[in-house]
Design an enzyme around this catalytic site. Structure first.
Site, PDB file in Angstrom:
ATOM      1  CD1 TRP A  98      -1.643  -2.248   2.302  1.00  0.00           C
ATOM      2  CD2 TRP A  98      -2.456  -1.977   0.242  1.00  0.00           C
ATOM      3  NE1 TRP A  98      -2.361  -3.378   1.990  1.00  0.00           N
ATOM      4  CE2 TRP A  98      -2.871  -3.242   0.735  1.00  0.00           C
ATOM      5  CE3 TRP A  98      -2.849  -1.607  -1.037  1.00  0.00           C
ATOM      6  CZ2 TRP A  98      -3.661  -4.113  -0.005  1.00  0.00           C
ATOM      7  CZ3 TRP A  98      -3.635  -2.484  -1.783  1.00  0.00           C
ATOM      8  CH2 TRP A  98      -4.030  -3.709  -1.262  1.00  0.00           C
ATOM      9  CG  ASP A  99       3.792   2.487   3.025  1.00  0.00           C
ATOM     10  OD1 ASP A  99       2.846   3.264   3.239  1.00  0.00           O
ATOM     11  OD2 ASP A  99       4.498   2.021   3.931  1.00  0.00           O
ATOM     12  CB  VAL A 100       4.897   0.178  -3.255  1.00  0.00           C
ATOM     13  CG1 VAL A 100       5.268   0.225  -4.733  1.00  0.00           C
ATOM     14  CG2 VAL A 100       6.102  -0.270  -2.430  1.00  0.00           C
TER      15      VAL A 100
END
Length: 408
Positions: free
Chosen positions: A163-165
């Site tokens: 999700w960060d990426v």
């Protein structure tokens, strides 16, 4: 930075930590944008994050900040915040853009900054849509994917901060969209993105929300089987493991042909009353299909399977740890135009990727550039962007308002 780069006329100020915003900023920098990362003196909370080099320098930080310019300011002082504000709101086309995943209030709020530059663009990542906090780990546990990963009833977290990426790539896309709109209408924008919304949109876009609403179905945990089609992992005779998948009928038939098991596999359809020319039928018959294929893989080494599958049209790949990826996979080497070796200050020689996008025409794909040393560009940026003299910059150093690489 070469003027042939596709984003050579763009300048972004990044105030960030950890993965999402640094990933977004690096994506822009790798396409030629000037990205000035502002950190507090001594570095932000991610500056020493694992993995570390033997000398303690963060391989993580160096890998996520390639191609940026580093400025260190005492952001806890009015003078440091004033300099940061000036860098963020500096006049000029392609400037006046802030990217952050830190709490953006007070001096760093859109209202405060746009009072200095009306057409300011601000990209802001929050945890949840209401502004409350969340990180990849707390978002992922709610996504449903850990409950569908593995084979048992207990959830299994993956180590990829997916999700960060994805949020980082959304941020870079949103920034480019807002800048494009500003060129047309002259308006600034505060663009917000919630990490949990990245997860929710992805779950819905992949059909899992609709599956619950329409079918009352919840995808179960089924190990490494491919959901809704045929895909399975198999051990080899030399202790390795491979994954095969068949999405199309051509790929499906290639498996039988390469293994010599087409006739045996074909018997499964009538026995189980399923259509093996259909993805759903192959999924229903996956256990029987795997039982036929498993002995073939178990009798062969990875090298033998590689030879048998060469040019066959089968979708397959070996499981490998990070070490095997680096040592054995030619795609993770300078044989792939994505990679080059760079000299990373404070760490040494590293294999580093450029941006995965390859642009045709006059726009070039820039080679990978090392991450800066913390504060490496402080004096240069203050002189070039704000017109400060070396004497004035020296006084800021003496007062502890700014810091360069030699100060850390």
């Amino acid at each position: 930075m070469t003027s042939d780069a596709i984003l050579a006329d763009l300048s972004v100020v990044e105030v960030s930590a950890f993965v999402a915003a640094p990933m977004g900023g690096m994506t822009l920098a790798q396409m030629g944008a000037e990205v000035i990362r502002i950190d507090p003196i001594g570095g932000n909370i991610d500056h020493g994050r694992w993995p570390l080099a033997p000398n303690g320098n963060s391989l993580y930080w160096a890998s996520l900040n390639k191609g940026k310019r580093s400025v260190c300011l005492a952001l806890n002082t009015p003078e440091g915040r004033e300099i940061a504000t000036a860098l963020i709101t500096q006049p000029g086309e392609g400037r006046g853009i802030l990217l952050t995943n830190l709490p953006a209030s007070g001096w760093m709020s859109h209202a405060a900054l746009s009072a200095k530059r009306a057409d300011l663009i601000m990209l802001k990542l929050t945890g949840n849509h209401d502004g409350s906090g969340a990180v990849d780990y707390t978002v992922n546990c709610a996504s449903g994917f850990p409950m569908a990963t593995g084979e048992g009833a207990n959830p299994v977290n993956h180590v990829l901060p997916a999700w960060d990426v994805a949020a980082g790539l959304y941020l870079s896309t949103g920034l480019l969209a807002a800048e494009r709109a500003r060129k047309k209408d002259g308006q600034g924008r505060e663009v917000t993105l919630a990490l949990s919304d990245v997860m929710l949109a992805t779950v819905a876009n992949l059909g899992y929300v609709a599956d619950v609403q329409v079918n009352g179905a919840v995808r179960p945990a089924m190990g490494n089987d491919l959901y809704g089609a045929y895909g399975k992992d198999f051990p080899t005779s030399d202790g390795r493991r491979i994954m095969i998948a068949a999405i199309s009928n051509r790929q499906w038939k290639a498996i039988g042909k390469a293994t010599g098991l087409s006739d045996k596999i074909a018997m499964i359809g009538p026995m189980l009353d399923v259509d093996l020319d259909d993805e759903g039928g192959r999924f229903e018959a996956r256990h029987a299909i795997s039982a036929v294929l498993a002995p073939w893989f178990a009798k062969r080494t990875l090298a033998e399977i590689t030879t048998a599958f060469e040019g066959s049209g089968i979708l397959w790949g070996p499981y490998q740890d990070f070490g095997q990826l680096v040592r054995e996979d030619a795609r993770c080497s300078t044989a792939n135009p994505l990679f080059a070796e760079i000299e990373q200050p404070g760490i040494g020689r590293l294999l580093a990727p450029a941006i995965p996008l390859s642009f045709g025409g006059p726009a070039v794909r820039l080679p990978p550039v090392p991450a800066p040393r913390l504060g490496e560009h402080t004096d240069m940026v203050l002189a070039e962007r704000l017109g400060l003299t070396m004497s004035a910059i020296g006084k800021l150093h003496d007062a502890g308002i700014v810091a360069g690489a030699k100060d850390h």
